[in-house]
Every structure is written in C-alpha cells, then in structure tokens.
Scaffold this active site. Structure first.
Site, PDB file in Angstrom:
ATOM      1  N   ARG A 242       0.736  -1.129   0.029  1.00 25.49           N
ATOM      2  CA  ARG A 242      -0.081   0.149   0.158  1.00 25.49           C
ATOM      3  C   ARG A 242       0.830   1.192   0.027  1.00 25.49           C
ATOM      4  O   ARG A 242       0.479   2.366   0.772  1.00 25.49           O
ATOM      5  CB  ARG A 242      -0.983   0.090   1.248  1.00 25.49           C
ATOM      6  CG  ARG A 242      -1.866  -1.222   1.239  1.00 25.49           C
ATOM      7  CD  ARG A 242      -2.691  -1.440   0.176  1.00 25.49           C
ATOM      8  NE  ARG A 242      -3.200  -2.838   0.262  1.00 25.49           N
ATOM      9  CZ  ARG A 242      -2.665  -3.703  -0.624  1.00 25.49           C
ATOM     10  NH1 ARG A 242      -1.777  -3.474  -1.445  1.00 25.49           N
ATOM     11  NH2 ARG A 242      -3.206  -4.839  -0.447  1.00 25.49           N
TER      12      ARG A 242
ATOM     13  N   GLU B 226      -3.470   2.539   7.203  1.00 24.25           N
ATOM     14  CA  GLU B 226      -3.450   2.351   5.857  1.00 24.25           C
ATOM     15  C   GLU B 226      -4.089   3.597   5.093  1.00 24.25           C
ATOM     16  O   GLU B 226      -3.671   4.137   4.044  1.00 24.25           O
ATOM     17  CB  GLU B 226      -4.156   1.056   5.315  1.00 24.25           C
ATOM     18  CG  GLU B 226      -4.456   0.952   3.830  1.00 24.25           C
ATOM     19  CD  GLU B 226      -4.766  -0.352   3.472  1.00 24.25           C
ATOM     20  OE1 GLU B 226      -4.454  -1.546   4.174  1.00 24.25           O
ATOM     21  OE2 GLU B 226      -5.472  -0.604   2.251  1.00 24.25           O
TER      22      GLU B 226
ATOM     23  N   SER C  68     -10.043  -0.731   4.284  1.00 25.58           N
ATOM     24  CA  SER C  68      -9.313  -1.128   5.709  1.00 25.58           C
ATOM     25  C   SER C  68      -8.484   0.152   6.107  1.00 25.58           C
ATOM     26  O   SER C  68      -7.970   0.872   5.470  1.00 25.58           O
ATOM     27  CB  SER C  68      -8.319  -1.901   5.110  1.00 25.58           C
ATOM     28  OG  SER C  68      -8.894  -3.288   4.681  1.00 25.58           O
TER      29      SER C  68
HETATM   30  C1  LIG Z   1     -15.181  -0.128   0.182  1.00 24.43           C
HETATM   31  C2  LIG Z   1     -13.739  -0.049  -0.116  1.00 24.43           C
HETATM   32  C3  LIG Z   1     -13.075  -1.249  -0.488  1.00 24.43           C
HETATM   33  C4  LIG Z   1     -11.802  -1.017  -0.631  1.00 24.43           C
HETATM   34  N1  LIG Z   1     -10.959  -2.193  -0.917  1.00 24.43           N
HETATM   35  C5  LIG Z   1      -9.451  -2.074  -1.162  1.00 24.43           C
HETATM   36  C6  LIG Z   1      -8.649  -3.129  -1.340  1.00 24.43           C
HETATM   37  O1  LIG Z   1      -9.446  -4.207  -1.726  1.00 24.43           O
HETATM   38  N2  LIG Z   1      -7.625  -2.978  -1.833  1.00 24.43           N
HETATM   39  C7  LIG Z   1      -6.741  -1.705  -1.292  1.00 24.43           C
HETATM   40  O2  LIG Z   1      -5.711  -1.697  -1.839  1.00 24.43           O
HETATM   41  N3  LIG Z   1      -7.776  -0.740  -1.104  1.00 24.43           N
HETATM   42  C8  LIG Z   1      -8.792  -0.858  -0.922  1.00 24.43           C
HETATM   43  N4  LIG Z   1      -9.486   0.285  -0.450  1.00 24.43           N
HETATM   44  C9  LIG Z   1      -9.164   1.516  -0.271  1.00 24.43           C
HETATM   45  C10 LIG Z   1      -9.141   2.673  -1.543  1.00 24.43           C
HETATM   46  O3  LIG Z   1      -9.794   2.245  -2.412  1.00 24.43           O
HETATM   47  C11 LIG Z   1      -7.435   2.457  -2.304  1.00 24.43           C
HETATM   48  O4  LIG Z   1      -6.320   2.878  -1.266  1.00 24.43           O
HETATM   49  C12 LIG Z   1      -7.402   2.873  -3.551  1.00 24.43           C
HETATM   50  O5  LIG Z   1      -6.013   2.890  -3.888  1.00 24.43           O
HETATM   51  C13 LIG Z   1      -7.528   4.879  -3.322  1.00 24.43           C
HETATM   52  O6  LIG Z   1      -7.614   5.055  -4.512  1.00 24.43           O
HETATM   53  P1  LIG Z   1      -8.571   6.509  -4.836  1.00 24.43           P
HETATM   54  O7  LIG Z   1      -8.546   7.043  -6.050  1.00 24.43           O
HETATM   55  O8  LIG Z   1      -9.914   6.654  -4.070  1.00 24.43           O
HETATM   56  O9  LIG Z   1      -7.456   7.763  -4.039  1.00 24.43           O
HETATM   57  P2  LIG Z   1      -7.743   8.616  -3.116  1.00 24.43           P
HETATM   58  O10 LIG Z   1      -8.343   8.426  -1.886  1.00 24.43           O
HETATM   59  O11 LIG Z   1      -8.286   9.797  -3.680  1.00 24.43           O
HETATM   60  O12 LIG Z   1      -6.054   9.064  -2.549  1.00 24.43           O
HETATM   61  C14 LIG Z   1      -5.382   8.140  -1.839  1.00 24.43           C
HETATM   62  C15 LIG Z   1      -3.923   8.573  -2.025  1.00 24.43           C
HETATM   63  O13 LIG Z   1      -3.531   8.579  -3.201  1.00 24.43           O
HETATM   64  C16 LIG Z   1      -2.969   9.801  -3.656  1.00 24.43           C
HETATM   65  N5  LIG Z   1      -3.427  10.125  -5.203  1.00 24.43           N
HETATM   66  C17 LIG Z   1      -4.759   9.972  -5.720  1.00 24.43           C
HETATM   67  N6  LIG Z   1      -4.817  10.144  -7.014  1.00 24.43           N
HETATM   68  C18 LIG Z   1      -3.574  10.614  -7.321  1.00 24.43           C
HETATM   69  C19 LIG Z   1      -2.740  10.806  -8.570  1.00 24.43           C
HETATM   70  N7  LIG Z   1      -3.588  10.909  -9.759  1.00 24.43           N
HETATM   71  N8  LIG Z   1      -1.363  10.927  -8.516  1.00 24.43           N
HETATM   72  C20 LIG Z   1      -0.978  10.881  -7.570  1.00 24.43           C
HETATM   73  N9  LIG Z   1      -1.275  10.414  -6.080  1.00 24.43           N
HETATM   74  C21 LIG Z   1      -2.541  10.265  -5.968  1.00 24.43           C
HETATM   75  C22 LIG Z   1      -3.796  10.772  -2.614  1.00 24.43           C
HETATM   76  O14 LIG Z   1      -2.920  11.968  -2.597  1.00 24.43           O
HETATM   77  C23 LIG Z   1      -3.754  10.063  -1.557  1.00 24.43           C
HETATM   78  O15 LIG Z   1      -2.380  10.093  -0.880  1.00 24.43           O
HETATM   79  C24 LIG Z   1     -10.890   0.092  -0.399  1.00 24.43           C
HETATM   80  C25 LIG Z   1     -11.919   1.396  -0.140  1.00 24.43           C
HETATM   81  C26 LIG Z   1     -13.103   1.105   0.322  1.00 24.43           C
HETATM   82  C27 LIG Z   1     -13.696   2.454   0.455  1.00 24.43           C
END
Ligand SMILES: Cc1cc2nc3c(=O)[nH]c(=O)nc-3n(C[C@H](O)[C@H](O)[C@H](O)COP(=O)(O)OP(=O)(O)OC[C@H]3O[C@@H](n4cnc5c(N)ncnc54)[C@H](O)[C@@H]3O)c2cc1C
Length: 298
Positions: free
Chosen positions: A176, A293, A223
């Site tokens: 992560r 996380e 998580s």
């Molecule tokens: C119901 C649910 C289930 C989930 N299941 C999983 C799972 O199975 N596995 C898992 O790993 N995670 C899971 N997650 C957590 C989450 O979805 C992941 O961490 C995902 O990678 C976040 O993506 P996001 O676009 O929403 O990022 P954001 O929440 O918008 O950002 C997360 C981080 O990434 C950075 N970021 C976002 N976009 C960019 C970009 N374009 N360039 C550089 N940095 C950027 C942000 O600044 C921040 O630090 C889950 C979340 C939920 C709500």
C-alpha cells in the site's frame, strides 16, 4: 473577501479558472467527512494542472492529488492545495495488451471497458470505489495481487510542475505504498489476454467475495489499518472485542473489524477517536502497533 485576495496573490488568473469555491471536501471523500478547503482545484487540462502545481511550489505550499477519495480522511487541511482529477481529459489507448490510460478513470468502468478488448488482470480490484491514479499511488491490492504487477510506466506532473515519464523500474512499490512523488496523469499497463466470459465471471466472483466480507451499506474508507506481518488487523480488532464500538456517528463495523463506518454525521474527531482506541487496545492486549493504511490529512 480576505481569502479571495490571498488566493489571487498565490495563483495566476489562468489557474484560478479551475478553483471550486463552494464545494466541501466531504463531497470528495468516500466516508463523507470534510470541511471547506482554502484551495480546491479541478483543472480541465494537464497544462492547467501543471500551472497550479507550479504556483503551489512558488508559494511554498503543498498539494494533494485526490482521485476517488476512497482512502482519504480529511481533518483540518489548512493551506494545502487540494487538486481533484475528475475534470482532466479522459484518454484510453489500447495496442495489443498495452493500455495507456488517464489516471482519472474509475476502476469499475475501466474494468468494464477492458472486457470489450478481452484484456484482464486487474479484476481483483473490482468493487473498489477508486480511480486508477489513486490505486497506483497506493499500490492497491487484494487477493494476493497488487496493481504494480501490471504497471509499465506512469506520467506525472512533478512537484516542480514539469511533465515526467517514470518507468516502473525506477519506482519502489511496497505494501500500500509507492515512491511516486507528483500528480499521476497517465498510466501504462501491460494486461493479460483473456476471454470476455473469463473476465466477467472473475469480476462477479470478486464482487461476491467482497460483499460477503466487507460492509457496503455505510460510507467508509476500506481497511483503516495495514495488516501487521503475520496478522490481520480486522481479526486483532475483533479479538480485542472492539467490533461495534462507536464514537459519535463513527462505528467499527460488526462485519469487518478493520472498517470504520460513517453511520450518519460522523466527524473527523469521531473517527480519530476510534483509531486511537483501537491502537491503544491492540497494543495493550496484543503488543502490536497498528499502522494506518488510510491517509489522514490534518
Ligand atoms: C469499500 C472499499 C474497499 C476497498 N478495498 C480495497 C482493497 O481491496 N485493496 C486496496 O488496496 N484498497 C482498498 N480500498 C482503499 C482505496 O480504495 C485504495 O487505497 C485506493 O487505492 C484509493 O484510490 P483513490 O482514487 O480513491 O485515491 P484517493 O483516496 O483519492 O487518494 C489516496 C492517496 O493517493 C493519492 N492520489 C490520488 N490520486 C492521485 C494521482 N492522480 N496522483 C498521485 N497521487 C494520487 C492521494 O493524494 C492519497 O495520498 C477500499 C476502499 C473502500 C472504500
């Protein structure tokens, strides 16, 4: 009024055309918590994005990219410059099993699009409410796979406001976490050739598995804690009897101990209260320090 003057001093007029002044961060976080930001941008071109990042650096401020907001808990963001990816141009170019895609595609529509090309591999991410940029930055993973396994290169706007292509070999990916420093705009993946039927049935079984394990009926950030080596954070929370614990409207899910839910009008402090409670109890009873996380922005 005072705030507008300050914004004008930091950002030039071109950059200011993409500022969102009335939107609250609550709308941009999956757990629906957050106040108004001083600087919230939604650029519509990569050149405007570069301008915003360049002005941010000149002003000595930090920027925060936001994709799906599915892993960010907003507290007091202060002068941090929050930049949404949602209005950037969307591209998706497919050449054999090589896909070059803009970072602002949401995972689930990207997976559906790939079915048409009979390209798979990322099905393990089905059901996550995230964008591709966020998943690459976080090196999202599930069921023993990580998104970096399929990565070839990323294009970013670096903290100096310059476009840069970085090959996977020059990056570090851990659990992560990635070493990417900048705003990811484009991603190149090498996917696997699979039939439409195989991809669709894999997606369906991942979705069924997620529905069985995870609570989807209230907003959350997935998580909350990383799994410590050899343990599952959710199981540790359960063994400490903390499932169902509630502070204000924030509650530790009864279904999965690593999920904190917003059951109404939970605040940043409510969620942090539960995080502190879990960390204290798990440390006292199990001798294990849980690491976050989720990204807490405060
Ligand atoms: C119901 C649910 C289930 C989930 N299941 C999983 C799972 O199975 N596995 C898992 O790993 N995670 C899971 N997650 C957590 C989450 O979805 C992941 O961490 C995902 O990678 C976040 O993506 P996001 O676009 O929403 O990022 P954001 O929440 O918008 O950002 C997360 C981080 O990434 C950075 N970021 C976002 N976009 C960019 C970009 N374009 N360039 C550089 N940095 C950027 C942000 O600044 C921040 O630090 C889950 C979340 C939920 C709500």
């Amino acid at each position: 009024m005072k705030n507008t003057k300050k914004k004008k001093k930091v950002f030039d007029n071109k950059a200011l055309t993409s500022i969102l002044s009335d939107s609250s961060l609550k709308e941009h976080s999956n757990i629906r918590i957050g106040d108004k930001a001083s600087y919230l941008f939604t650029p519509q071109s990569v050149s405007d994005l570069a301008l915003i990042i360049n002005d941010t650096k000149k002003a000595g401020l930090d920027f925060l990219p936001v994709g799906g907001g599915s892993n960010i808990l907003f507290g007091y963001v202060g002068d941090r410059v929050v930049i949404l990816d949602r209005d950037l141009p969307k591209i998706c170019e497919v050449n054999n099993n090589r896909v070059v895609v803009s970072s602002n595609h949401d995972i689930n529509s990207f997976l559906s699009e790939m079915i048409k090309y009979e390209l798979g591999g990322l099905e393990f991410l089905a059901g996550i409410p995230a964008h591709l940029g966020g998943t690459v930055n976080m090196n999202a993973g599930a069921f023993g796979k990580n998104i970096s396994d399929y990565l070839d290169w990323v294009e970013i706007i670096n903290p100096e406001g310059k476009e840069e292509i970085i090959r996977k070999e020059a990056l570090k990916f851990d659990y992560r976490h990635s070493s990417i420093d900048g705003f990811i705009t484009k991603i190149a993946f090498n996917l696997e050739e699979k039939t439409r039927e195989t991809i669709s049935s894999e997606i369906q079984s991942i979705l069924a598995e997620r529905r069985k394990r995870h609570p989807y009926d209230f907003p959350s950030l997935g998580s909350t804690f990383k799994n410590p080596p050899g343990y599952f954070a959710g199981k540790l929370v359960e063994e400490c009897g903390l499932k169902g614990s509630r502070i204000g409207d924030a509650e530790i899910s009864e279904k999965h101990g690593n999920f904190i839910l917003n059951k109404g009008n939970a605040t940043f402090e409510d969620v942090m209260g539960l995080i502190d409670l879990v960390r204290k109890e798990v440390y006292e009873r199990k001798g294990i320090q849980l690491e976050l996380e989720i990204k807490v922005i405060n």
